[in-house]
Design a protein around this motif. Structure first.
Motif, PDB file in Angstrom:
ATOM      1  N   ARG A  80      -4.955  -0.211 -10.387  1.00 45.01           N
ATOM      2  CA  ARG A  80      -5.431  -1.594 -10.419  1.00 45.01           C
ATOM      3  C   ARG A  80      -4.997  -2.366  -9.170  1.00 45.01           C
ATOM      4  NH1 ARG A  80      -3.829  -3.415 -16.435  1.00 45.01           N
ATOM      5  NH2 ARG A  80      -4.307  -5.504 -15.606  1.00 45.01           N
ATOM      6  N   LEU A  81      -3.761  -2.119  -8.729  1.00 45.14           N
ATOM      7  CA  LEU A  81      -3.308  -2.774  -7.500  1.00 45.14           C
ATOM      8  C   LEU A  81      -4.046  -2.234  -6.277  1.00 45.14           C
ATOM      9  CD1 LEU A  81       0.559  -3.059  -7.940  1.00 45.14           C
ATOM     10  CD2 LEU A  81      -1.183  -4.811  -8.271  1.00 45.14           C
ATOM     11  N   MET A  82      -4.306  -0.922  -6.272  1.00 45.76           N
ATOM     12  CA  MET A  82      -5.018  -0.334  -5.139  1.00 45.76           C
ATOM     13  C   MET A  82      -6.458  -0.838  -5.056  1.00 45.76           C
ATOM     14  SD  MET A  82      -3.572   3.600  -5.276  1.00 45.76           S
ATOM     15  CE  MET A  82      -4.537   4.094  -3.852  1.00 45.76           C
ATOM     16  N   ALA A  83      -7.046  -1.136  -6.230  1.00 48.87           N
ATOM     17  CA  ALA A  83      -8.403  -1.682  -6.222  1.00 48.87           C
ATOM     18  C   ALA A  83      -8.437  -3.036  -5.521  1.00 48.87           C
ATOM     19  CB  ALA A  83      -8.922  -1.804  -7.645  1.00 48.87           C
ATOM     20  N   ILE A  84      -7.389  -3.845  -5.715  1.00 47.48           N
ATOM     21  CA  ILE A  84      -7.303  -5.134  -5.011  1.00 47.48           C
ATOM     22  C   ILE A  84      -7.157  -4.893  -3.512  1.00 47.48           C
ATOM     23  CG2 ILE A  84      -5.931  -7.225  -4.730  1.00 47.48           C
ATOM     24  CD1 ILE A  84      -5.141  -6.986  -7.669  1.00 47.48           C
ATOM     25  N   GLN A  85      -6.283  -3.946  -3.140  1.00 48.32           N
ATOM     26  CA  GLN A  85      -6.040  -3.671  -1.726  1.00 48.32           C
ATOM     27  C   GLN A  85      -7.278  -3.098  -1.043  1.00 48.32           C
ATOM     28  OE1 GLN A  85      -3.434  -4.385   0.041  1.00 48.32           O
ATOM     29  NE2 GLN A  85      -4.215  -3.485   1.924  1.00 48.32           N
ATOM     30  N   GLU A 132      -5.933  -9.401   1.248  1.00 49.48           N
ATOM     31  CA  GLU A 132      -4.854 -10.255   1.748  1.00 49.48           C
ATOM     32  C   GLU A 132      -4.470 -11.353   0.765  1.00 49.48           C
ATOM     33  OE1 GLU A 132      -5.894 -11.787   5.543  1.00 49.48           O
ATOM     34  OE2 GLU A 132      -6.025  -9.846   6.522  1.00 49.48           O
ATOM     35  N   LEU A 133      -4.992 -11.284  -0.453  1.00 45.33           N
ATOM     36  CA  LEU A 133      -4.727 -12.343  -1.431  1.00 45.33           C
ATOM     37  C   LEU A 133      -3.639 -11.899  -2.407  1.00 45.33           C
ATOM     38  CD1 LEU A 133      -8.392 -13.411  -2.297  1.00 45.33           C
ATOM     39  CD2 LEU A 133      -6.873 -14.376  -0.569  1.00 45.33           C
ATOM     40  N   ALA A 145       0.821  -1.208   0.000  1.00 43.48           N
ATOM     41  CA  ALA A 145       0.000   0.000   0.000  1.00 43.48           C
ATOM     42  C   ALA A 145       0.848   1.248   0.000  1.00 43.48           C
ATOM     43  CB  ALA A 145      -0.933  -0.015   1.210  1.00 43.48           C
ATOM     44  N   LEU A 146       1.969   1.299   0.784  1.00 40.21           N
ATOM     45  CA  LEU A 146       2.736   2.522   0.958  1.00 40.21           C
ATOM     46  C   LEU A 146       3.369   3.034  -0.329  1.00 40.21           C
ATOM     47  CD1 LEU A 146       4.381   1.792   4.424  1.00 40.21           C
ATOM     48  CD2 LEU A 146       2.451   3.321   3.915  1.00 40.21           C
ATOM     49  N   PRO A 147       4.132   2.188  -1.087  1.00 41.17           N
ATOM     50  CA  PRO A 147       4.759   2.735  -2.298  1.00 41.17           C
ATOM     51  C   PRO A 147       3.771   3.098  -3.375  1.00 41.17           C
ATOM     52  CG  PRO A 147       5.131   0.384  -2.142  1.00 41.17           C
ATOM     53  CD  PRO A 147       4.511   0.809  -0.848  1.00 41.17           C
TER      54      PRO A 147
END
Length: 294
Positions: A33-38, A45-46, A14-16
């Motif tokens: 796209r990665l933030m949407a997963i987070q 957590e997957l 999440a931080l970077p």
């Protein structure tokens, strides 16, 4: 070194993401796209390890020099796709577990009520679980294939510019491999043997595809044609040519027409197909070829 647990990986991911430069729209899009997963509690957590790899690739892209932008973009996109595939596979596995637990509960309930009805419901859930398991396996294989493609691209970093065409060819063949697997899964049939040569992608029907001296497709060849039609419709592949062989006059042409008709029956547009009958001996290894232009 102690292993990094999923929660720690999620924080590191999440931080970077928040710190990446917004000047590059591709960096911003992949980061989102990665933030949407987070941000999704079901997926936060997957696939943490794959997402960490994707985040590193995005960071590399953000720092890449102009001459390295194209390859860095390709690697970042592949890593994000691998992360998304890993998350989908984990969700599918989780759903499989849930369905299996529900099936077990139904089997216990069968002892207290109408056993026949309970068994029917349990069988329906078993079939659903099997479908989910098959989908999870397909996603796993897709992730592995993407990983192999990524490794090919990374190895190519040390190669000279003249090897870029080789990387493109490897990616095309890998895409064709995935499409063949999907076509066989959807059609329930096996494709005929294939290869790549100067003509393009070539599928070969063996000598037993037709009766001796005849032009009617055997049952096995019809099944192969069904799978091939499914493959040709995946991704809307371009024009193709059918070449069929027999030493008797006119038989090769009739064989080509029969194979064309089988592909058209499987959903392939007839205007995409050219046919040619060859007056040449049909061998055990080859009685007809379907050539997809590159």
């Amino acid at each position: 070194m102690k292993p990094v647990n999923a929660a720690t990986l999620a924080v590191l991911l999440a931080l970077p993401t928040l710190a990446l430069a917004a000047d590059n729209p591709v960096v911003a899009q992949l980061s989102q796209r990665l933030m949407a997963i987070q941000a999704n509690p079901d997926t936060a957590e997957l696939g943490a390890f794959e997402r960490m790899q994707a985040q590193q690739a995005i960071a590399n892209l953000d720092k890449a020099k102009r001459r390295d932008q194209e390859l860095a973009t390709y690697l970042a996109q592949r890593r994000v796709e691998i992360a998304e595939t890993a998350v989908r596979a984990a969700l599918a596995a989780r759903e499989v577990d849930r369905l299996e637990r529900t099936r077990s509960d139904l089997l216990i309930e069968a002892s207290r009520r109408d056993a026949a009805r309970a068994r029917q419901e349990a069988e329906q859930l078993r079939m659903q679980a099997q479908m989910q398991a098959e989908e999870a396996e397909r996603l796993r294989q897709a992730a592995e294939a993407e990983t192999l493609a990524r490794q090919d691209a990374e190895n190519a970093l040390t190669s000279v510019a003249g090897k870029q065409q080789q990387r493109l060819s490897a990616a095309q063949q890998n895409a064709a491999k995935l499409a063949r697997e999907e076509a066989e899964l959807v059609s329930g049939q096996k494709l005929p043997g294939s290869k790549f040569d100067g003509r393009g992608e070539v599928f070969t029907f063996a000598g037993d595809a037709f009766g001796a001296g005849g032009s009617s497709l055997s049952a096995g060849a019809r099944n192969q044609a069904k799978a091939l039609a499914e493959y040709l419709n995946i991704g809307k592949k371009g024009r193709l040519r059918i070449e069929a062989y027999d030493s008797a006059n006119g038989v090769g042409q009739k064989r080509a027409e029969a194979l064309r008709d089988a592909l058209v029956a499987g959903g392939v547009a007839s205007n995409r197909i050219q046919i040619s009958g060859k007056k040449a001996a049909s061998t055990r290894a080859r009685s007809a070829e379907v050539i997809i232009a590159p």
